[in-house]
Scaffold this motif. Structure first.
Motif, PDB file in Angstrom:
ATOM      1  N   ARG A 178       0.076 -31.962 -10.895  1.00  0.00           N
ATOM      2  CA  ARG A 178       0.298 -30.719 -10.145  1.00  0.00           C
ATOM      3  C   ARG A 178      -0.172 -30.874  -8.698  1.00  0.00           C
ATOM      4  N   THR A 231      -2.698 -16.336 -11.039  1.00  0.00           N
ATOM      5  CA  THR A 231      -2.297 -17.510 -11.822  1.00  0.00           C
ATOM      6  C   THR A 231      -2.998 -18.768 -11.312  1.00  0.00           C
ATOM      7  N   ARG A 232      -3.103 -18.938  -9.987  1.00  0.00           N
ATOM      8  CA  ARG A 232      -3.753 -20.116  -9.457  1.00  0.00           C
ATOM      9  C   ARG A 232      -5.236 -20.135  -9.854  1.00  0.00           C
ATOM     10  N   ALA A 243      -3.391 -32.042 -14.262  1.00  0.00           N
ATOM     11  CA  ALA A 243      -3.891 -31.520 -12.986  1.00  0.00           C
ATOM     12  C   ALA A 243      -3.523 -32.447 -11.833  1.00  0.00           C
ATOM     13  N   ASP A 248       2.767 -24.117 -12.063  1.00  0.00           N
ATOM     14  CA  ASP A 248       1.446 -23.876 -12.639  1.00  0.00           C
ATOM     15  C   ASP A 248       1.567 -23.347 -14.065  1.00  0.00           C
ATOM     16  N   PHE A 297      -5.320 -21.382 -13.339  1.00  0.00           N
ATOM     17  CA  PHE A 297      -5.045 -22.817 -13.409  1.00  0.00           C
ATOM     18  C   PHE A 297      -6.275 -23.615 -13.006  1.00  0.00           C
ATOM     19  N   GLU A 298      -6.930 -23.213 -11.916  1.00  0.00           N
ATOM     20  CA  GLU A 298      -8.126 -23.925 -11.438  1.00  0.00           C
ATOM     21  C   GLU A 298      -9.240 -23.852 -12.474  1.00  0.00           C
ATOM     22  N   LEU A 321       0.642 -25.337 -17.575  1.00  0.00           N
ATOM     23  CA  LEU A 321      -0.371 -24.796 -18.481  1.00  0.00           C
ATOM     24  C   LEU A 321       0.175 -24.711 -19.903  1.00  0.00           C
TER      25      LEU A 321
END
Length: 998
Positions: free
Chosen positions: A847, A972-973, A844, A871, A976-977, A875
């Protein structure tokens, strides 16, 4: 009761019918008298008994003055057929000719014996042919074997006699041909094993000056030329016994100036500097038939680059067509007919089948060694197997070819004349019809015309020579003055009719091509070929979405084209390819620039498999191997690798653009190309390096592909990330070559040589841009890494991001055993226990840092934008490092890893289809890489590429591309979060996830 009376052992089911039964009966009586006079009881009784075979002999006596004379003069040759099958007798006679003992016989006796053998053999060959006991292919093969045997025996005699006279000093007097360096190439139908019944034999005699057999080296040209004259006299001179074969030496290089015997060095200089396409075509069938055959084979191998070009050679079509046109004009062959028609040179004749085959052999034989067949029927079969022609075309042309060859034989058997022209009188045609086994002239004419018209159709379709234009083909009218006349009303009207919005501007652009300002149109020949394809070009570009813009784009392409003859010949011979050309030029600047810089890549579109397959790694390796086998040294290997790689990349890009292949196949296809090319390049570099420096004992080398190469996700413009790993015997300290190197230095320099081989800008371009910065210690470390050092570094010193990089790695080239060790090492490294929370924070944090330091450049920057490729890739890498995805997916595409990943409880709160989004974004990147560089928004793309992109992601229109991609990225974000919170990562100390820029 069985009939045990003597029978002629000829065989076959055809029984010719005489033209004049009374004359046939009279000739038969004469033959019986000859049999009686020579005391041939079996033949006498057989002829007296009558029957179908006797009637057939009578018919042949009536129909052929030549065969009539042979049988009446030598009835004993027929008598022999009561005790021996004609097939076996032919083989025995050819064998005797091949092994005649010249010194024992003497020249005169040997000449007489060769002529006697030839006449008897040819009579038997003719009888088997006319009785239908042999196929035409067998007949031509027998005639060729007879000629080869006779030429071989005479050549051996001439060489041995020159040795006895002190002119030559043979290394093996008991085997005169072995190692003597002088050899005879059989050309044309002799070389192909398809000799005519009354054909002459085309020969070229060469000698290797370095063989040193001439006692006076300064006289070797004269000595060998006198030897050739003697050979020609022994074979071709007409004596009381007849002749063996008429000879023709005019196919040798520059026959008006060159001696009868030519040194191989002089020949190579000629062919490389002045050789023409017709000479290339002639060499397709060349075969050593006498003398030092090993030297002959070596010469033909050295000549391979002249005959078989590295590029598809469509200019050869124009040259061969011009040759055929000159024949037509000289001989006056305008129409297809029966009476007086030349079955060899006339329309629809034998030569058109041969030209049909040879043109395509010259075009593609450099790339497809399977097409390098001497025999016409075998070449047709190879063209079919390679997808160049349809199976029914092969069947038609092969059947027609052998039919016409049989008629040719019948024409020649009448009087043993070297003619290919049918008689123009009814009785003469009736004679040929009966010899060919037809009931009458009418049946023969029907069959012949059907064959001639069918050959003509196939020939015309290939050469597009205007004989039978399609009804809907674009008319020439309206374009004739476009290249030379300002504002011609007819031309402008025709352009407007086709759909061009600004005809005057288009006319001005088109007219400028004829000024010779561009390199591609500088020569008169190029401008002539451009003029011929002009209607097709304008019609094809008129179908584009914006015809005016399409012509402007083509003009830009033409301005960068280094030469035009090949290109204009290609599109002139393949009009259907113009639609794809228009699509490329109006949609893909990258592919267009590639074509302009290296026009040969357009050859890839002519591959018959273009619409049928995306070759896998094994198939590509299979195709590359013979292409490299013809290379003349290390530099040529590198050039051929560039040609192969650029064509294959262009091929995948064109398929991708045209929709022939699914976008998901592009990444693996581009990666397969890199794998095969890297394997071949590493082998070539290693061998060349070892020539001077030798090898380190026990040395093994492997290339580890990283990044997109490692995960099989390369695009059209990707560079390749590599690490070179090596191993060697533990006690090896240096290489064993002429210039020894310490082991570490050896592998470092080998890597430098590999980088140079891949990146050097040659005429054919750069093979790949490469990046070795992912090696241990980055730019500060050695270029090559010992496998043990690699393992220790990854175990002790590597950062999280370096282990992430290993998840997208796979061995791609080098020693198989070491590649296996590397793969096992990487799997064990990635399987080592690590703190999942620390890995999550590091991923993380990395990124967040990238996002902070490298913001996206626009909506199409799918790599850097939040929720984009980084991202998704992070992952997948995080899933592999934390055990959420199986390690057997290391080196697999990111979408496959995401599809297999177990995201645990957090998966329930994720509303994104991560694998689907990865496939979507990968497809977008693949399409975008075909367009202009640095594009940030959809509006900056060419219209054709916008449409292709919309179809790729299933958007209703180009206007929906950006909103659809934005929605996918946002989902997607959020995922990811949920899995790797960026805010928590930002709170971590900088050292927890620090990365080194390399």
């Amino acid at each position: 009761m069985a009939d045990d009376r003597p029978r002629l052992r000829i065989g076959g089911e055809i029984r010719p019918v005489p033209l004049d039964p009374e004359k046939a009966a009279a000739w038969l009586a004469d033959l019986r008298k000859a049999a009686g006079a020579k005391e041939l009881p079996k033949l006498d009784a057989f002829l007296g008994r009558g029957g179908p075979d006797v009637d057939a002999l009578a018919a042949i006596l009536d129909l052929s003055t030549h065969l009539n004379a042979e049988m009446l003069q030598h009835p004993e040759w027929l008598e022999a057929l009561f005790g021996e099958d004609a097939r076996a007798r032919i083989d025995a006679l050819i064998g005797r000719a091949a092994h005649l003992d010249g010194p024992e016989l003497g020249e005169a006796a040997m000449m007489a014996e060769l002529r006697r053998i030839k006449r008897e053999t040819c009579l038997l060959i003719a009888l088997r042919d006319l009785f239908g006991a042999s196929t035409v292919a067998e007949t031509t093969a027998d005639l060729s074997a007879l000629a080869e045997a006779a030429i071989g025996a005479a050549m051996r005699f001439c060489i041995a006699e020159a040795h006895r006279a002190g002119k030559l000093k043979l290394p093996h007097p008991d085997e005169p041909e072995r190692g003597c360096g002088i050899f005879v190439l059989g050309m044309g139908k002799l070389g192909a094993g398809e000799l005519n019944y009354s054909s002459d034999v085309d020969l070229i005699v060469f000698f290797d000056a370095a063989s040193g057999i001439c006692t006076d080296p300064g006289e070797q040209v004269d000595v060998f030329s006198r030897l050739v004259r003697r050979l020609v006299r022994m074979i071709g001179e007409r004596t009381a016994d007849g002749y063996v074969f008429r000879t023709d030496l005019r196919l040798r290089p520059d026959p008006g100036a060159m001696p009868l015997a030519i040194s191989t060095d002089a020949a190579m200089t000629y062919y490389e500097g002045s050789g023409r396409n017709w000479e290339r075509a002639a060499m397709i069938k060349a075969r050593p038939v006498a003398g030092d055959r090993a030297a002959g084979e070596a010469f033909l191998q050295e000549l391979t680059p002249f005959v078989w070009r590295r590029y598809l050679d469509f200019a050869a079509i124009a040259d061969i067509q011009a040759m055929k046109s000159r024949i037509d004009e000289h001989r006056g062959f305008d129409d297809i007919a029966v009476a007086g028609h030349n079955v060899k040179l006339g329309r629809g004749g034998i030569r058109e089948v041969e030209f049909f085959v040879q043109a395509q052999q010259l075009i593609a034989g450099g790339r497809s060694p399977a097409l390098r067949q001497r025999r016409t029927d075998r070449a047709l079969a190879a063209l079919t197997a390679g997808g160049w022609i349809a199976a029914d075309t092969e069947r038609d042309l092969s059947d027609d070819y052998w039919f016409l060859r049989r008629i040719e034989h019948c024409i020649q058997m009448v009087a043993d004349a070297q003619t290919h022209t049918l008689p123009d009188d009814p009785d003469g045609l009736e004679r040929i019809a009966r010899l060919a086994g037809f009931e009458d002239r009418a049946a023969f004419s029907t069959a012949l015309l059907e064959r001639l018209h069918r050959v003509d159709r196939h020939f015309t379709r290939l050469f597009n020579d205007g004989r039978d234009r399609d009804a809907d083909a674009p008319p020439q009218g309206g374009f004739e003055r476009l290249l030379s006349t300002d504002d011609d009303p007819e031309s402008l009207a025709r352009l407007a009719e086709l759909g061009y919005a600004r005809p005057a501007d288009i006319a001005r652009i088109v007219r400028s091509w004829n000024y010779g300002r561009y390199r591609a149109t500088r020569s008169e020949a190029a401008r002539e070929r451009l003029a011929k394809v002009m209607p097709m070009l304008l019609t094809a570009f008129a179908d584009a979405r914006d015809p005016d813009a399409a012509i402007a784009a083509f003009d830009t392409f033409l301005a960068g084209l280094p030469a035009g003859i090949q290109f204009f010949s290609l599109i002139g011979s393949n009009p259907r390819i113009l639609d794809l050309l228009a699509l490329i030029i109006t949609s893909s600047p990258m592919l267009t620039e590639t074509m302009a810089a290296r026009p040969h890549v357009f050859d890839a579109l002519l591959d018959p498999a273009f619409f049928d397959e995306v070759p896998d790694r094994d198939l590509m390796a299979e195709r590359l191997a013979p292409f490299l086998a013809d290379a003349q040294g290390y530099e040529d290997v590198l050039a051929r690798l560039r040609i192969f790689a650029s064509e294959q990349r262009f091929l995948v890009g064109a398929r991708l653009l045209s929709g022939v292949v699914d976008v998901g196949e592009a990444g693996p296809a581009f990666s397969n190309i890199a794998d095969v090319v890297l394997e071949a390049t590493l082998a070539a570099v290693s061998d060349a390096f070892a020539e001077r420096h030798g090898r380190v004992p026990g040395a093994r080398v492997a290339l580890l592909g990283m990044g997109r190469l490692g995960s099989r996700e390369l695009t059209a413009g990707s560079d390749v990330d590599l690490i070179l790993l090596y191993d060697h015997d533990t006690d090896a300290e240096e290489s064993d070559g002429e210039k020894k190197l310490p082991a570490k230095v050896y592998f470092a320099r080998l890597t430098q040589r590999l980088i140079a081989a891949l990146t050097a800008p040659m005429r054919e371009g750069v093979l790949y841009e490469v990046d070795f910065r992912l090696r241990p210690s980055g730019n500060m470390g050695p270029l090559a890494t010992h496998i043990d050092r690699f393992r220790r570094y990854q175990e002790v010193e590597a950062w999280t991001w370096e282990r992430m990089a290993l998840t997208r790695s796979r061995p791609v080239a080098g020693d198989p055993a070491l590649r296996g060790i590397v793969a096992a090492t990487i799997e064990s490294l990635l399987a080592a226990p690590r703190d999942p929370a620390e890995v999550s924070r590091d991923v993380a944090s990395m990124r967040a840092r990238i996002e902070r330091e490298k913001p996206p450049k626009g909506s199409l920057d799918l790599k850097l934008r939040p929720g984009g490729l980084i991202d998704l890739e992070f992952l997948a890498q995080w899933a592999l490092l934390t055990g959420r995805a199986p390690l057997d997916l290391v080196g697999h595409p990111t979408a496959d890893v995401l599809a297999a990943a177990d995201l645990g409880e957090a998966a329930d709160s994720i509303d994104a289809d991560l694998p689907g989004t990865m496939r979507c974004f990968t497809a977008v990147i693949q399409v975008l890489r075909l367009g202009p560089g640095g594009v940030g928004d959809v509006s900056e793309l060419p219209p054709g590429l916008r449409e292709r992109l919309a179809r790729t992601i299933g958007a209703e229109s180009a206007d929906r591309i950006e909103p659809q991609l934005a929605a996918e990225a946002a989902a997607t974000r959020r995922a990811f979060e949920a899995l790797l919170p960026l805010q928590e990562a930002e709170a971590e100390p900088a050292g927890a996830a620090a990365t080194r820029q390399r």
